[in-house]
Every structure is written in structure tokens, then in C-alpha cells.
Design a protein around this motif. Structure first.
Motif, PDB file in Angstrom:
ATOM      1  N   LEU A   1       3.202  19.969 -15.455  1.00 23.87           N
ATOM      2  CA  LEU A   1       2.899  18.627 -14.948  1.00 23.87           C
ATOM      3  C   LEU A   1       1.401  18.444 -14.734  1.00 23.87           C
ATOM      4  CD1 LEU A   1       5.814  18.154 -12.375  1.00 23.87           C
ATOM      5  CD2 LEU A   1       5.520  16.994 -14.580  1.00 23.87           C
ATOM      6  N   THR A   2       0.742  19.457 -14.193  1.00 16.94           N
ATOM      7  CA  THR A   2      -0.696  19.382 -13.950  1.00 16.94           C
ATOM      8  C   THR A   2      -1.459  19.297 -15.260  1.00 16.94           C
ATOM      9  OG1 THR A   2      -0.445  20.610 -11.893  1.00 16.94           O
ATOM     10  CG2 THR A   2      -2.646  20.543 -12.841  1.00 16.94           C
ATOM     11  N   LEU A   3      -1.043  20.090 -16.241  1.00 14.70           N
ATOM     12  CA  LEU A   3      -1.692  20.075 -17.549  1.00 14.70           C
ATOM     13  C   LEU A   3      -1.529  18.714 -18.212  1.00 14.70           C
ATOM     14  CD1 LEU A   3      -3.255  21.860 -19.509  1.00 14.70           C
ATOM     15  CD2 LEU A   3      -1.079  22.502 -20.524  1.00 14.70           C
ATOM     16  N   GLU A   4      -0.346  18.148 -18.120  1.00 16.59           N
ATOM     17  CA  GLU A   4      -0.099  16.826 -18.689  1.00 16.59           C
ATOM     18  C   GLU A   4      -0.992  15.779 -18.026  1.00 16.59           C
ATOM     19  OE1 GLU A   4       3.527  13.570 -18.900  1.00 16.59           O
ATOM     20  OE2 GLU A   4       4.027  15.691 -18.771  1.00 16.59           O
ATOM     21  N   CYS A   5      -1.087  15.828 -16.703  1.00 17.53           N
ATOM     22  CA  CYS A   5      -1.938  14.897 -15.964  1.00 17.53           C
ATOM     23  C   CYS A   5      -3.404  15.076 -16.365  1.00 17.53           C
ATOM     24  CB  CYS A   5      -1.760  15.114 -14.466  1.00 17.53           C
ATOM     25  SG  CYS A   5      -2.827  14.093 -13.440  1.00 17.53           S
ATOM     26  N   THR A   6      -3.835  16.326 -16.526  1.00 17.64           N
ATOM     27  CA  THR A   6      -5.220  16.607 -16.909  1.00 17.64           C
ATOM     28  C   THR A   6      -5.518  16.040 -18.286  1.00 17.64           C
ATOM     29  OG1 THR A   6      -5.226  18.608 -15.565  1.00 17.64           O
ATOM     30  CG2 THR A   6      -6.912  18.449 -17.274  1.00 17.64           C
ATOM     31  N   PHE A   7      -4.622  16.234 -19.247  1.00 21.73           N
ATOM     32  CA  PHE A   7      -4.831  15.724 -20.598  1.00 21.73           C
ATOM     33  C   PHE A   7      -4.854  14.199 -20.617  1.00 21.73           C
ATOM     34  CE2 PHE A   7      -3.179  19.798 -22.779  1.00 21.73           C
ATOM     35  CZ  PHE A   7      -4.458  20.335 -22.774  1.00 21.73           C
ATOM     36  N   LYS A   8      -3.970  13.568 -19.831  1.00 20.13           N
ATOM     37  CA  LYS A   8      -3.969  12.105 -19.775  1.00 20.13           C
ATOM     38  C   LYS A   8      -5.284  11.593 -19.195  1.00 20.13           C
ATOM     39  CE  LYS A   8       0.992  11.268 -19.541  1.00 20.13           C
ATOM     40  NZ  LYS A   8       2.107  10.835 -18.695  1.00 20.13           N
ATOM     41  N   THR A   9      -5.765  12.254 -18.148  1.00 18.50           N
ATOM     42  CA  THR A   9      -7.040  11.860 -17.536  1.00 18.50           C
ATOM     43  C   THR A   9      -8.172  12.031 -18.534  1.00 18.50           C
ATOM     44  OG1 THR A   9      -6.233  12.508 -15.360  1.00 18.50           O
ATOM     45  CG2 THR A   9      -8.621  12.305 -15.610  1.00 18.50           C
ATOM     46  N   ALA A  10      -8.182  13.152 -19.237  1.00 19.98           N
ATOM     47  CA  ALA A  10      -9.232  13.417 -20.221  1.00 19.98           C
ATOM     48  C   ALA A  10      -9.158  12.416 -21.371  1.00 19.98           C
ATOM     49  CB  ALA A  10      -9.114  14.838 -20.747  1.00 19.98           C
ATOM     50  N   ALA A  11      -7.956  12.075 -21.806  1.00 19.93           N
ATOM     51  CA  ALA A  11      -7.801  11.146 -22.923  1.00 19.93           C
ATOM     52  C   ALA A  11      -8.320   9.760 -22.568  1.00 19.93           C
ATOM     53  CB  ALA A  11      -6.337  11.077 -23.347  1.00 19.93           C
ATOM     54  N   THR A  12      -8.140   9.334 -21.323  1.00 18.59           N
ATOM     55  CA  THR A  12      -8.646   8.021 -20.928  1.00 18.59           C
ATOM     56  C   THR A  12     -10.149   8.067 -20.664  1.00 18.59           C
ATOM     57  OG1 THR A  12      -8.063   8.422 -18.618  1.00 18.59           O
ATOM     58  CG2 THR A  12      -6.449   7.248 -19.962  1.00 18.59           C
TER      59      THR A  12
END
Length: 162
Positions: free
Chosen positions: A126-137
Motif C-alpha cells: 500500500l505504501t509503495l502504491e501511494c509513493t508511486f502515485k505521488t511520484a507520478a503526479t
């Protein structure tokens, strides 16, 4: 004070240890204890200027089998879903070995007994997914061919030169 700190990223490729300002305040360490520190890069886009550096005692294990070391942390607004990042310097102090396939960290505790820390796989995903979404935006697509969801300029943490 004994305070458990969860959501800690263990990153053997990181060249420093970082603790968020919010976690620093939870630890109730006086701001006067902060020592001078230098800016660093690699956590977010751009350079981060920490508030300072602190050296708390960090303990792994149980009351019967534990290991405690004084670890230098930069205190900064890191803007990530982690309370702290334990990098290579901390892993060396603890003489810890990480095994990513088994999601564990191992080190010697009191009397030479092994301490095994297991990662919370669900929370890590979940943390990795959140990190990637933040980085993508934060890093809009610039026509590069990085793997899906991985920012092109992903790098390890390192200090800026003086």
C-alpha cells in the motif's frame, strides 16, 4: 521514552537516515538537541534542507533479545508516507542483513541470538502504491521509457557537497 515507530523504510541503498519532523515531535526530543546538518537529495524532487540532525537510541527486538544503537538521523519534512528512512549507515551500525525476497531484516541481539524483523507485506504494498502515485503526479510524463509507475529520476539518497 520508549516509543514504537512504524512505517519505516529500510533502504540499504540510501546514504543517510532520515526521520520526519512529525515523528521527531512524537519522540518529544527538544529542538535544542538538533545538531547542524547539510542538505540532501534523492528523497523528493530537488534538495531538502533538514532542520538538523539528532542521535536517538534505536532498539530492535524484545525485552529478552534486543539490540540498541545510537543512530544519526536528519530531521526533515520528507513528504513521504514513511515516518523514517533507515539507510545504509544504520544497517552497518546494527550489522543487519536485509533479504527482500523473504521480506526480513536479521541482526544479532543480546548474547549473539538472532533478531528477525519481518516486513508487513500488505502495508509495504500500500505504501509503495501511494509513493508511486505521488511520484507520478509530481513528475508528469516526459516521453521517457521508465517502467510503469517508476519515476525516471529515481535515485539513492546522498548528501550535497559542502
Amino acid at each position: 521514552n520508549n516509543i514504537a515507530v512504524g512505517k519505516t523504510l529500510i533502504d540499504g541503498g540510501a546514504g543517510l537516515n532520515v526521520i520526519s519532523v512529525e515523528t521527531f515531535e512524537t519522540l518529544q526530543v527538544p529542538y535544542e538537541w538538533l545538531m547542524p546538518s547539510r542538505p540532501f537529495t534523492g528523497v523528493t524532487s530537488g534538495s531538502i534542507s533538514p532542520l538538523g540532525q539528532v542521535r536517538p537510541a534505536v532498539t530492535f527486538g524484545t525485552q529478552q533479545n534486543y539490540r540498541t544503537e545510537l543512530i544519526d538521523f536528519d530531521v526533515a519534512h520528507i513528504g513521504l508516507p514513511y515516518n523514517a528512512i533507515l539507510g545504509y549507515p544504520a544497517l552497518v551500525q546494527f550489522m543487519a542483513a536485509t533479504h527482500h525476497a523473504y521480506n526480513v531484516v536479521k541482526m544479532l541481539g543480546a548474547g549473539g541470538n538472532n533478531i528477525t524483523i519481518r516486513y508487513d507485506e500488505r502495508d509495504a504494498a500500500l505504501t509503495l502504491e501511494c509513493t508511486f502515485k505521488t511520484a507520478a503526479t509530481a513528475l508528469p510524463h516526459q516521453g521517457h521509457s521508465a517502467p510503469h509507475g517508476v519515476p525516471r529520476d529515481t535515485q539513492t539518497l546522498h548528501r550535497s557537497p559542502r
